[in-house]
Design an enzyme around this catalytic site. Structure first.
Site, mmCIF file in Angstrom:
data_model
loop_
_atom_site.group_PDB
_atom_site.id
_atom_site.type_symbol
_atom_site.label_atom_id
_atom_site.label_comp_id
_atom_site.label_asym_id
_atom_site.label_seq_id
_atom_site.Cartn_x
_atom_site.Cartn_y
_atom_site.Cartn_z
ATOM 1 C CB CYS A 1 -41.182 -37.470 42.693
ATOM 2 S SG CYS A 1 -40.921 -37.846 40.945
ATOM 3 N NE ARG B 1 -32.700 -32.957 46.109
ATOM 4 C CZ ARG B 1 -33.388 -32.793 47.237
ATOM 5 N NH1 ARG B 1 -32.852 -32.131 48.248
ATOM 6 N NH2 ARG B 1 -34.613 -33.250 47.341
#
EC number: 5.1.1.7
Length: 267
Positions: A73, A202
């Site tokens: 991330c 997502r």
């Protein structure tokens, strides 16, 4: 059990960091889902757990708010780097992730610069359900796919205002072509060095920003011959800079801010 956390954000892309160095990792999928609930918990797009590591300043594990794991991330990596740099009073750290070793530096302006690694384009690397040309997928709108350690699907549109992100995003995320689901981007090109980006993330939904999605969108734009090697990515929550020479690692540069720290009961 009381779980201590740090809430941060990068251009509104919010995440939580749990520091489990020198202790057992208490985080499970169920705990992530409870903490990620914006009505009954803390609320975030991603959660990052800091762990002890022999060959880096820390190992970082990432979770989506729905309790699913992910390999990287970009926003939470910047947050973890910022926290560790402030703690050690240094301007660079290395973080071990499932994506690999990510080196991070603080720029003179205070932003965090992250080497996000080399993008992947093979159909099985993304992954897709079948062998296809990832530069132009056989879906309406002819999107482009790549992996930055997580899957990305990029649509290039003339006008973002006409795109219903909340309807199209989840339909593409769960399309059978993506067995592990996918992040979905919608890009409006302002010029070859500047794009507007809207994101369906997502496991998280509509996001104000995303480091890895910004990287994936720029990489896919360069692959299609639409962008130069350094691009300002203007998301709903603010801007980051992405650099890619078409061969090596992608570099992500952007701000990160602390929101608050606290504890949450897990009993």
């Amino acid at each position: 059990m009381q779980l201590t956390f740090h809430k941060m954000h990068a251009n509104g892309d919010d995440f939580v960091i749990v520091d489990s160095r020198n202790s057992a990792n208490p985080v499970t999928s169920a705990i992530v889902q409870r903490m990620g609930d914006r009505y009954r918990g803390v609320g975030f797009n991603q959660l990052a757990v800091l762990l002890d590591c022999d060959d880096a300043d820390a190992r970082v594990m990432f979770w989506n708010a729905d309790g699913s794991a992910l390999d990287v991330c970009g926003s939470a990596t910047r947050g973890a780097a910022d926290l560790l740099m402030r703690e050690a009073n240094v301007t660079s750290v290395a973080l071990r992730t499932n994506r690999g070793l990510l080196t991070c530096e603080r720029t003179p302006t205070g932003d965090i610069c992250v080497d996000m690694g080399v993008p992947l384009f093979g159909w099985s690397d993304i992954p897709l359900a079948q062998e296809l040309d990832t530069a132009v997928l056989p879906l309406a709108g002819s999107p482009t796919a790549c992996s930055m350690g997580n899957p990305h699907c990029t649509y290039f549109v003339d006008d973002l205002t006409g795109v219903d992100i909340a309807t199209i995003g989840p339909a593409i995320e769960t399309n059978a072509l993506f067995p592990l689901k996918t992040n979905v981007h919608f890009v409006q090109i302002i010029d070859r060095t500047h794009i507007r980006l809207r994101i369906w993330e997502r496991g998280a939904g509509v996001a104000l920003g995303s480091g890895s999605c910004s990287c994936g969108a720029v990489v896919n734009g360069i692959r299609r011959g639409l962008l130069d090697s350094t691009v300002e990515v203007e998301c709903d929550g603010g801007s980051v800079t992405v650099q890619w020479d078409g061969v090596g690692a992608v570099v992500l540069i952007g701000p990160v801010e602390a929101s608050f720290s606290g504890t949450m009961s897990q009993g």
